[in-house]
Enzyme design. Structure first.
Site, mmCIF file in Angstrom:
data_model
loop_
_atom_site.group_PDB
_atom_site.id
_atom_site.type_symbol
_atom_site.label_atom_id
_atom_site.label_comp_id
_atom_site.label_asym_id
_atom_site.label_seq_id
_atom_site.Cartn_x
_atom_site.Cartn_y
_atom_site.Cartn_z
ATOM 1 N N SER A 12 32.630 -51.870 -110.625
ATOM 2 C CA SER A 12 33.578 -51.234 -109.709
ATOM 3 C C SER A 12 32.897 -51.063 -108.356
ATOM 4 C CB SER A 12 34.065 -49.898 -110.284
ATOM 5 O OG SER A 12 35.122 -49.372 -109.515
ATOM 6 N N THR A 13 32.874 -49.857 -107.813
ATOM 7 C CA THR A 13 32.334 -49.638 -106.467
ATOM 8 C C THR A 13 30.881 -50.108 -106.368
ATOM 9 O OG1 THR A 13 33.748 -47.699 -106.321
ATOM 10 C CG2 THR A 13 32.018 -47.914 -104.673
ATOM 11 N N MET A 63 32.322 -45.932 -109.964
ATOM 12 C CA MET A 63 32.753 -44.547 -110.117
ATOM 13 C C MET A 63 33.598 -44.413 -111.379
ATOM 14 S SD MET A 63 32.621 -41.598 -108.613
ATOM 15 C CE MET A 63 33.452 -40.006 -108.637
ATOM 16 N N HIS A 92 36.796 -54.219 -110.263
ATOM 17 C CA HIS A 92 37.924 -53.485 -109.700
ATOM 18 C C HIS A 92 38.125 -53.915 -108.254
ATOM 19 C CE1 HIS A 92 37.058 -50.046 -112.784
ATOM 20 N NE2 HIS A 92 37.746 -51.048 -113.319
ATOM 21 N N ASP A 148 35.287 -46.130 -116.678
ATOM 22 C CA ASP A 148 35.873 -47.351 -117.220
ATOM 23 C C ASP A 148 34.775 -48.295 -117.699
ATOM 24 O OD1 ASP A 148 37.907 -49.146 -117.903
ATOM 25 O OD2 ASP A 148 37.809 -50.144 -115.965
#
Length: 359
Positions: free
Chosen positions: A170-171, A289, A196, A292
Site C-alpha cells: 500500500s502506501t 497503512m 493499493h 490489509d
C-alpha cells in the site's frame, strides 16, 4: 509527534476554482487547514516560506510549470509528504506514477466532474490520506547498493514453476515493489501483486515496473495464466484471486465490494493463494497503512507456505507488516532489496530438508 492544531496543507493546482473548493471542503472537519498555490515555482516558494505546510497535494498535470521538476525540488529542499493527484485519462496516469517513483507518497484520483457529491468524496479521500501522511509517513533509507540481482533461481536447485509468489503493498509500496523487482532473475517463479492504487493507474504502473525488471510485468487480465518470469498486477478496481488450472494457476477477477476498505484487497488475494497454492506459496507483505494482508499472510503460513514481511526501517508506513508480525504470520523479515535472496535461500533450505526427510 506533530504539534497540536490543524494539519497545514498546501494544494498546488492550476485550477483555482476546484482547488479553492477543495480547500474549503478539507477545512470543514477542523483537522486540516488547506491553502492553495498555482504551479509557478516562485509562487510555490512564497507559499512554503509563509505557510510551512506539513503535507503537500500536488496536481501531476500542472499547466503552469512542470509537476515532476517541482516535485524533485520539493524532495531536495522541502521534504514533507507529497500526495499527487491526477485523472486517469490522457498522460495523467503515467505522470502520476512517475511522480510516485520520484518520491510522492501516493496517487489520488481527481474527480471527473465538479458536482458537490464528487467534490465531497474527493475531499474525504484526500483528508484520510493527509491525516495518515502527517501522522505516520517518514523518510526511509535508500536501498543497499550491495544487494544485486540474483543470478538464477535454478542455480539454487529450485524449479520456478513449482512455486508462486504473491505480494501485497500500500502506501510507499510503489517504490518498494520497484526495488524488489529490480533484484529478480529472469527465471523467478510467477508473481501476482496487489498494490493499493486507483483504477486507471495500474496499467501505467505496470509499464513503469516492466521497464526496470527482468520479469515481464503487466496488468492482469481475467483468466490469464501465471508463468515463471512474469508478474501480474491487479487492476485498481476489482479483487484479484488465484485459481488452480491444470498443473498451474491462473488469475480471476471477482467482485468490487471493499474488503478492509480496499478494492483490490491484499487479504482477498492472499486467502485465495493459501487455498489454491498451499505449501508452494510465498506471501510477501510490504509497507502500508492499516492491516490489509496480515490475516491473509497468516493463512498462507498456516497452509505451509513461506511468509515474508518488509522490515520497519525500510517502510514508509509500518502498518500492514507490523500487524502481520504481531499475528505471528511472518517467517522472515527484510528490506525489499534483500527479499528475493531471502526467499530463494529459504525455499532452497526447505527443499533440502524435505529431501533429507524422505531419504
Amino acid at each position: 509527534m506533530r504539534p497540536a492544531g490543524p494539519i497545514r496543507v498546501l494544494i498546488i493546482d492550476d485550477s483555482p476554482l476546484l482547488a479553492r473548493d477543495l480547500a474549503n471542503e478539507l477545512d470543514r472537519g477542523g483537522m486540516i487547514h488547506a491553502s492553495v498555490s498555482g504551479g509557478a515555482a516562485q509562487q510555490v516558494r512564497k507559499c512554503l516560506l509563509r505557510l510551512h505546510p506539513e503535507v503537500i497535494v500536488l496536481d501531476a498535470e500542472l499547466s503552469c510549470g512542470d509537476a515532476l521538476q517541482l516535485l524533485d525540488k520539493l524532495q531536495m529542499h522541502y521534504p514533507v509528504p507529497v500526495l499527487v493527484t491526477a485523472r486517469p485519462a490522457g498522460d495523467g496516469a503515467a505522470r502520476a506514477v512517475e511522480a510516485v517513483r520520484r518520491g510522492a507518497l501516493e496517487v489520488v484520483c481527481k474527480p471527473t466532474g465538479a458536482t458537490p457529491d464528487l467534490l465531497r468524496a474527493y475531499a474525504n479521500e484526500l483528508s484520510s490520506k493527509i491525516i495518515m501522511a502527517a501522522a505516520h509517513a517518514r523518510p526511509t533509507a535508500p536501498p543497499s547498493a550491495l544487494a544485486g540481482r540474483l543470478l538464477s533461481f535454478r542455480q539454487a536447485g529450485l524449479v520456478p514453476h513449482h512455486w508462486l509468489v504473491a505480494i501485497g503493498a500500500s502506501t510507499g509500496g510503489t517504490k518498494a515493489l520497484e526495488t524488489l523487482l529490480e533484484r529478480l532473475p529472469g527465471d523467478f517463479p510467477p508473481i501476482v501483486i496487489v498494490q493499493h492504487m486507483p483504477a486507471g493507474f495500474t496499467a501505467s504502473f505496470a509499464m513503469r515496473l516492466n521497464a526496470n525488471s527482468a520479469a515481464a510485468v503487466s496488468e492482469a487480465r481475467d483468466g490469464e495464466l501465471l508463468g515463471p518470469g512474469r508478474a501480474l498486477i491487479a487492476r485498481g478496481d476489482t479483487h484479484l484471486v488465484v485459481r488452480a488450472m491444470g498443473s498451474g494457476w491462473c488469475v480471476r477477477y471477482t467482485h468490487q465490494r471493499p474488503v478492509n476498505r480496499h478494492c483490490p484487497s491484499v487479504d482477498v488475494l492472499f486467502e485465495s493463494v493459501a487455498d489454491s497454492v498451499g505449501m508452494r506459496a510465498v506471501g510477501v507483505l510490504l509497507t502500508g497503512m492499516g492491516e490489509d494482508g496480515a490475516r491473509g499472510l497468516l493463512k498462507i503460513r498456516q497452509a505451509g507456505g513461506l511468509t515474508i514481511a518488509q522490515n520497519k526501517e525500510s517502510c514508509v508506513v509500518y502498518g500492514m507488516p507490523k500487524v502481520a508480525v504481531e499475528l505471528g504470520a511472518v517467517d522472515l523479515i527484510g528490506p525489499p532489496e534483500e527479499i528475493p535472496a531471502l526467499l530463494t535461500n529459504a525455499l532452497a533450505e526447505r527443499q533440502r530438508s524435505r529431501t533429507a526427510t524422505r531419504t
